[in-house]
Design a protein around this motif. Structure first.
Motif: not given
Length: 58
Positions: A43-47, A33-39, A27-29, A1-7
């Motif tokens: 998102n996976e939980g919501l799905k 690291r950990y904020h991105n993983a949390a998002i 995409c340049g976002t 989850s830390t290596k995947t761009c949440h955008k």
């Protein structure tokens, strides 16, 4: 989850554990690291909540 761009969803396999911030090469976002993983985890939980059948009353 830390290596995947949440955008855009690009998986950046070039980052290591020592990398605390990174920019998505697709995409340049800018990510912390950990904020991105949390998002990504949120998102996976919501799905999951949207796709699981609900029981009585739910």
């Amino acid at each position: 989850s830390t290596k995947t761009c949440h955008k855009c969803g690009h998986k950046n396999n070039n980052i290591t554990l020592k990398d605390r911030q990174w920019n998505c090469p697709k995409c340049g976002t800018h990510h912390e690291r950990y904020h991105n993983a949390a998002i990504n985890i949120l998102n996976e939980g919501l799905k999951t909540l949207k796709t699981e059948p609900r029981g009585p009353g739910g």
